[in-house]
Design a protein around this motif. Structure first.
Motif, mmCIF file in Angstrom:
data_model
loop_
_atom_site.group_PDB
_atom_site.id
_atom_site.type_symbol
_atom_site.label_atom_id
_atom_site.label_comp_id
_atom_site.label_asym_id
_atom_site.label_seq_id
_atom_site.Cartn_x
_atom_site.Cartn_y
_atom_site.Cartn_z
ATOM 1 N N LYS A 188 0.840 -1.200 0.000
ATOM 2 C CA LYS A 188 0.000 0.000 0.000
ATOM 3 C C LYS A 188 0.870 1.242 0.000
ATOM 4 O O LYS A 188 1.750 1.381 0.860
ATOM 5 C CB LYS A 188 -0.885 0.015 1.253
ATOM 6 N N ALA A 189 0.598 2.142 -0.916
ATOM 7 C CA ALA A 189 1.377 3.377 -1.009
ATOM 8 C C ALA A 189 1.232 4.176 0.286
ATOM 9 O O ALA A 189 0.205 4.120 0.952
ATOM 10 C CB ALA A 189 0.898 4.204 -2.199
ATOM 11 N N GLU A 190 2.276 4.880 0.607
ATOM 12 C CA GLU A 190 2.313 5.664 1.835
ATOM 13 C C GLU A 190 1.187 6.693 1.899
ATOM 14 O O GLU A 190 0.848 7.336 0.913
ATOM 15 C CB GLU A 190 3.651 6.405 1.910
ATOM 16 N N LYS A 191 0.624 6.786 3.098
ATOM 17 C CA LYS A 191 -0.325 7.873 3.350
ATOM 18 C C LYS A 191 0.291 8.754 4.421
ATOM 19 O O LYS A 191 1.052 8.249 5.260
ATOM 20 C CB LYS A 191 -1.661 7.320 3.850
ATOM 21 N N PRO A 192 -0.078 10.039 4.437
ATOM 22 C CA PRO A 192 0.538 10.943 5.412
ATOM 23 C C PRO A 192 0.346 10.446 6.835
ATOM 24 O O PRO A 192 -0.739 9.986 7.201
ATOM 25 C CB PRO A 192 -0.227 12.254 5.204
ATOM 26 N N GLY A 193 1.387 10.507 7.599
ATOM 27 C CA GLY A 193 1.290 10.148 9.007
ATOM 28 C C GLY A 193 1.350 8.664 9.284
ATOM 29 O O GLY A 193 1.201 8.229 10.419
ATOM 30 N N GLU A 194 1.544 7.857 8.244
ATOM 31 C CA GLU A 194 1.634 6.412 8.460
ATOM 32 C C GLU A 194 3.066 5.949 8.312
ATOM 33 O O GLU A 194 3.836 6.528 7.553
ATOM 34 C CB GLU A 194 0.767 5.682 7.419
ATOM 35 N N PRO A 195 3.415 4.900 9.041
ATOM 36 C CA PRO A 195 4.767 4.358 8.884
ATOM 37 C C PRO A 195 4.954 3.855 7.456
ATOM 38 O O PRO A 195 4.000 3.357 6.855
ATOM 39 C CB PRO A 195 4.793 3.175 9.864
ATOM 40 N N SER A 196 6.129 3.991 6.959
ATOM 41 C CA SER A 196 6.357 3.495 5.597
ATOM 42 C C SER A 196 7.798 3.051 5.420
ATOM 43 O O SER A 196 8.680 3.408 6.200
ATOM 44 C CB SER A 196 6.011 4.580 4.583
ATOM 45 N N TRP A 197 8.009 2.277 4.374
ATOM 46 C CA TRP A 197 9.321 1.749 4.043
ATOM 47 C C TRP A 197 9.574 1.979 2.554
ATOM 48 O O TRP A 197 8.624 2.009 1.761
ATOM 49 C CB TRP A 197 9.370 0.253 4.341
ATOM 50 N N GLU A 198 10.850 2.096 2.236
ATOM 51 C CA GLU A 198 11.213 2.247 0.821
ATOM 52 C C GLU A 198 10.935 0.946 0.082
ATOM 53 O O GLU A 198 11.139 -0.141 0.635
ATOM 54 C CB GLU A 198 12.716 2.563 0.687
ATOM 55 N N SER A 199 10.463 1.097 -1.149
ATOM 56 C CA SER A 199 10.268 -0.099 -1.958
ATOM 57 C C SER A 199 10.458 0.273 -3.422
ATOM 58 O O SER A 199 10.512 1.461 -3.749
ATOM 59 C CB SER A 199 8.850 -0.648 -1.759
ATOM 60 N N PRO A 200 10.522 -0.721 -4.289
ATOM 61 C CA PRO A 200 10.664 -0.429 -5.721
ATOM 62 C C PRO A 200 9.474 0.359 -6.256
ATOM 63 O O PRO A 200 9.548 0.950 -7.332
ATOM 64 C CB PRO A 200 10.703 -1.817 -6.378
ATOM 65 N N TRP A 201 8.361 0.380 -5.501
ATOM 66 C CA TRP A 201 7.142 1.065 -5.975
ATOM 67 C C TRP A 201 6.923 2.366 -5.227
ATOM 68 O O TRP A 201 5.839 2.934 -5.240
ATOM 69 C CB TRP A 201 5.950 0.119 -5.809
ATOM 70 N N GLY A 202 7.942 2.803 -4.547
ATOM 71 C CA GLY A 202 7.831 4.012 -3.748
ATOM 72 C C GLY A 202 7.600 3.650 -2.297
ATOM 73 O O GLY A 202 7.500 2.471 -1.935
ATOM 74 N N LYS A 203 7.517 4.667 -1.473
ATOM 75 C CA LYS A 203 7.335 4.406 -0.043
ATOM 76 C C LYS A 203 5.951 3.831 0.220
ATOM 77 O O LYS A 203 4.980 4.191 -0.453
ATOM 78 C CB LYS A 203 7.522 5.694 0.757
ATOM 79 N N GLY A 204 5.896 2.950 1.194
ATOM 80 C CA GLY A 204 4.607 2.331 1.498
ATOM 81 C C GLY A 204 4.750 1.290 2.590
ATOM 82 O O GLY A 204 5.744 1.260 3.317
#
Length: 478
Positions: A188-204
């Motif tokens: 799942k693509a990053e949403k503001p204020g949520e934890p995220s990790w780098e990935s080949p598809w962007g942060k999420g």
RNA sequence: GGCGGUAUAGCCAAGUGGUAAGGCAGAGGACUGCAAAUCCUUUACCCCCAGUUCGAAUCUGGGUGCCGCCUCCA
């Protein structure tokens, strides 16, 4: 009916099947663990207890079991709760993993061999998703990655639903991002204020189902023996897991050989769930009922049947546990006071124990029928009690064999527990023994007022006295 | 609507074709100073109706009741 080897009901085939492990003598066992956003409830406790017993049984049967149970520490619920509590998702996870362990330990649930956390396996998760994409079964859409169920003909094979029916029931908005309403998110693509990790598809962040695929494969391999969880996980969670895992390996081999699902725990004949608000946390249940009684209750019905959580049910379970524990403590007391020469037919006793043991094994091997097995345990108890009743003295061998039998069954089921009166080194025991001495003197002097007073005083402290021809024994109330 | 589960004594519950395990509760008895524990005795037209069978709680068909999944959920 005689069953020589373990047979398990496999939800994939909806049949009871002989259990044949992938590797002889070894079992690769993955069980779905908790999402650690809150205390777990007694409904959650059922699979934890029941599959812990299956694990113990497999080990008892000589298998080397690798038991993996995950902690889901990143998902929507985690994020929401962390926001509410004004703490980070990681802090929330840390707290409730500790609370999980506390309650699980109290319930006598053994720790898994591996307890992987989703957030500690992001690289593995990304790798799994990459393989699924490479194999043509997932697609990227605006930073999300979705599993393409139309590309997976087997989709629906676990829950035995065809795609049309599933789609008819799907209330999910198709949305522009998904090609099919049943497609589900791997990433799942990053949403503001949520934890995220780098990935080949962007942060999420990972989708819910993918962590189990990635971690199961890491610790147990691409093909595992047993995967367990509650029936409600059959769809969509397990259906999706199977699709992901098999799409990632794409080798035509099944992800899981035996799918096991426990029935629901009901409360007032309704499903217990957090969303219905009719749940009782395991923590609250432990405070209200003895953990042994909770285990007894969970194991007193077949694991696939629904079980109705009621105060009466738990009281009955507690009474059953008491009967088991009484047998054990009577045995221990008699071993100290009544070992000696006897006309007791020890060979016959051994034969009877052996026969019951065979029945116990048959029950456990017959789709893990703990309810029937507990019936046999009570037969063992009756056999011991009757022997104890009918003979003043009994050979040492009788006590050894009896204790071994009870201990063995308790190691598997965990419903008897230790005998407190056996722990003689603490101060409390010494004090109790002193009071018992005083009471014995009072009784000799026919001072029953004093002797009853002592008994009542101890009773108020949860210590039960029982007079026997060999003296007074004590035990703790459950 | 689709898929699945389940119906056994007052309560819980096993039972996968040969006339019903076990536990809890109850009753009576033994034991006990009284208790407690334990032992002995005692309690079932297996939801209903058809059918298959020498024989069914168990298989088949049809009802009825309850539960779950199809949506986060053990």
């Amino acid at each position: 009916m005689k069953i020589l080897t373990l047979a398990l009901y496999n939800d994939l085939t909806r049949k009871k099947e002989k259990f044949i492990p992938i590797e002889e003598g070894k079992v690769r066992f993955y069980s779905c663990g908790p999402t650690v956003y809150d205390y777990f409830h007694v409904g959650n406790a059922r699979p934890f207890i029941v599959f812990d017993v299956l694990r113990r049984w497999l080990e008892h049967e000589g298998y080397k079991v690798t038991f993996v149970q995950n902690f889901t520490d990143i998902d929507d619920k985690m994020i929401h709760r962390a926001h509410q509590e004004h703490i980070t998702v990681a802090e929330l996870a840390e707290k409730f993993i500790a609370e999980y362990n506390k309650d699980a330990d109290a319930l006598g649930i053994r720790r898994p061999d591996v307890s992987p956390r989703a957030t500690e396996h992001i690289p593995e998760i990304i790798n799994t998703i990459e393989r699924i994409i490479a194999n043509g079964h997932a697609y990227v859409s605006e930073g999300d990655v979705y599993f393409d169920i139309q590309s997976w003909p087997k989709y629906g094979s676990l829950c035995k639903q065809n795609l049309e029916d599933l789609e008819a029931g799907a209330r999910v908005e198709p949305g522009e991002k998904k090609k099919d309403p049943l497609d589900f998110a791997l990433w799942k693509a990053e949403k503001p204020g949520e934890p995220s990790w780098e990935s080949p598809w962007g942060k999420g962040r990972p989708g819910w189902h993918i962590e189990c695929s990635a971690m199961s494969s890491k610790y147990l391999g691409d093909n595992i023996d047993i995967h367990s969880g509650g029936v409600d996980l059959m769809f969509p969670h397990h259906e999706n897991e199977a699709a992901q895992s098999e799409a990632a390996t794409n080798n035509g081999k099944p992800f899981v050989n035996y799918w096991l699902h426990n029935g629901f725990l009901l409360i007032d004949s309704e499903k217990m769930s957090k969303s219905l608000g009719n749940f009782l946390t395991a923590r609250a249940a432990i405070e209200k009922y003895p953990p042994l009684a909770l285990r007894f209750f969970m194991l007193s019905a077949h694991y696939r049947s629904p079980i109705n959580f009621t105060p009466e049910g738990l009281e009955q379970a507690a009474a059953g546990v008491s009967r088991l524990r009484n047998c054990k403590s009577d045995l221990d007391f008699a071993a100290k006071t009544r070992t000696g020469d006897s006309d007791f037919d020890i060979n016959k006793f051994h034969d009877e124990l052996k026969e019951l043991d065979k029945k116990f094994s048959d029950a456990m091997n017959d789709d893990f029928n703990t309810a029937a097995a507990m019936g046999i345990l009570f037969d063992v108890v009756s056999l011991i009690n009757t022997s104890l009743k009918n003979h003043d003295k009994l050979p040492e061998e009788f006590f050894t064999a009896s204790k071994n039998a009870l201990n063995t069954y308790d190691e598997i089921l965990g419903v008897i527990g230790p005998d407190e009166a056996e722990c003689e080194n603490d101060n409390e025991s010494a004090e109790i023994e002193a009071l018992i001495q005083e009471r014995t003197q009072a009784r000799k002097a026919k001072n029953f007022a004093r002797s009853d007073e002592i008994r009542d005083t101890l009773k108020a402290r949860g210590i039960i006295l029982e007079d026997t021809p060999q003296g007074t024994k004590w035990k703790k109330e459950l």
